[in-house]
Design an enzyme around this catalytic site. Structure first.
Site, mmCIF file in Angstrom:
data_model
loop_
_atom_site.group_PDB
_atom_site.id
_atom_site.type_symbol
_atom_site.label_atom_id
_atom_site.label_comp_id
_atom_site.label_asym_id
_atom_site.label_seq_id
_atom_site.Cartn_x
_atom_site.Cartn_y
_atom_site.Cartn_z
ATOM 1 N N HIS A 17 59.984 49.429 -65.953
ATOM 2 C CA HIS A 17 59.173 50.606 -66.257
ATOM 3 C C HIS A 17 58.086 50.316 -67.286
ATOM 4 O O HIS A 17 57.292 51.198 -67.612
ATOM 5 C CB HIS A 17 60.070 51.751 -66.749
ATOM 6 C CG HIS A 17 60.894 52.371 -65.674
ATOM 7 N ND1 HIS A 17 61.993 51.741 -65.125
ATOM 8 C CD2 HIS A 17 60.776 53.553 -65.026
ATOM 9 C CE1 HIS A 17 62.520 52.524 -64.195
ATOM 10 N NE2 HIS A 17 61.801 53.625 -64.121
ATOM 11 N N TYR A 70 59.308 48.356 -61.288
ATOM 12 C CA TYR A 70 60.388 49.040 -60.596
ATOM 13 C C TYR A 70 59.740 49.971 -59.566
ATOM 14 O O TYR A 70 58.695 50.564 -59.838
ATOM 15 C CB TYR A 70 61.262 49.824 -61.595
ATOM 16 C CG TYR A 70 62.514 50.345 -60.945
ATOM 17 C CD1 TYR A 70 63.542 49.475 -60.616
ATOM 18 C CD2 TYR A 70 62.631 51.676 -60.603
ATOM 19 C CE1 TYR A 70 64.679 49.932 -59.972
ATOM 20 C CE2 TYR A 70 63.764 52.145 -59.968
ATOM 21 C CZ TYR A 70 64.788 51.270 -59.649
ATOM 22 O OH TYR A 70 65.901 51.721 -58.996
#
Length: 195
Positions: free
Chosen positions: A120, A139
Site C-alpha cells: 500500500h 497490492y
C-alpha cells in the site's frame, strides 16, 4: 560501495515484514536507515500489522510487533538523504493525509532520488501526484489509485513476488516480493554485493 543515507516513512499498523525486513537488510549491507513517523520521536514505537494470504478474497490482518523509530520526524533534513523507502500496511492510507509526508515524497521525486514502495506504500506516491506516466505495481487494491493519478498499472504476479523498476522508482505488491524488490532497489542505489 558508497554508504547511502535512507529515509523510511512509517506509521502505526505499518506491515510488519515490510518495515522490519528492509530496515534490517539495508543496515546489513552497510547503509544508514532512519525510520520516522509524524508526531513521534526517536525511541518511540509504532505498532505493526501482520498481513497474510490465507485463501480469502483479501489478506488477513493480525497484531504484529512494536517497531522502534530511530530518528525524529521533525528533525529530518531531506537534503541529507539519498533515497526513500515506503512500506505498506495500513499506515499509508492515513499518512497520505499529512501535508508534511506528501512534501517528503514530492522532494524525493523532484530530485530524482531512488524511491522504493511496497504493497500500500504507492498510495503515498499517488497522493503526492508523482506517478504520472510512470509504471508502478502495488497490492491489487491500490491499482485504481495508480491508474487514476496517471500511472501505468503493472499487474502483480499470482504469487505477489514480482518487483517493477521505472527509472528511480522500485515497487512491489507485497512482502513475498522482498527478494526481488530489495535486489532491484539495491541496484538502483548502486549497491554491489559480491559472493
Amino acid at each position: 560501495m558508497a554508504k547511502k543515507k535512507i529515509l523510511m516513512l512509517v506509521g502505526d499498523y505499518v506491515e510488519d515484514y515490510e518495515v522490519m525486513v528492509p530496515f534490517q537488510m539495508l543496515l546489513m549491507v552497510g547503509h544508514e536507515v532512519h525510520a520516522v513517523c509524524p508526531d513521534k520521536q526517536a525511541g518511540d514505537t509504532v505498532v505493526t500489522a501482520i498481513h497474510d494470504f490465507e485463501g480469502e478474497q483479501t489478506y488477513s490482518e493480525k497484531r504484529g510487533h512494536n517497531f522502534q523509530l530511530n530518528a525524529t520526524f521533525n528533525d529530518i533534513e531531506l537534503e541529507e538523504y539519498d533515497a526513500l523507502v515506503i512500506p505498506g500496511g495500513r499506515a499509508p492510507e492515513y499518512l497520505r493525509l499529512k501535508p508534511s509526508v506528501i512534501e517528503i515524497v514530492e522532494h524525493f521525486d523532484a530530485e530524482g532520488k531512488p524511491i522504493a514502495a511496497i504493497c500500500h506504500g504507492p498510495q503515498l506516491l499517488a497522493s503526492a501526484g508523482v506517478l504520472a506516466d510512470k509504471e508502478c505495481t502495488a497490492y491489487p487494491s491500490v491499482g485504481p489509485d495508480v491508474a487514476s493519478t496517471g500511472g501505468r498499472w503493472i499487474e502483480p504476479s499470482a504469487d505477489m513476488d514480482n518487483a517493477h523498476v521505472d527509472g528511480n522508482l522500485v515497487t512491489a505488491p507485497a512482502w513475498p516480493a522482498h527478494p526481488a524488490w530489495i535486489r532491484e532497489f539495491l541496484k538502483v542505489l548502486g549497491t554491489k554485493i559480491t559472493l
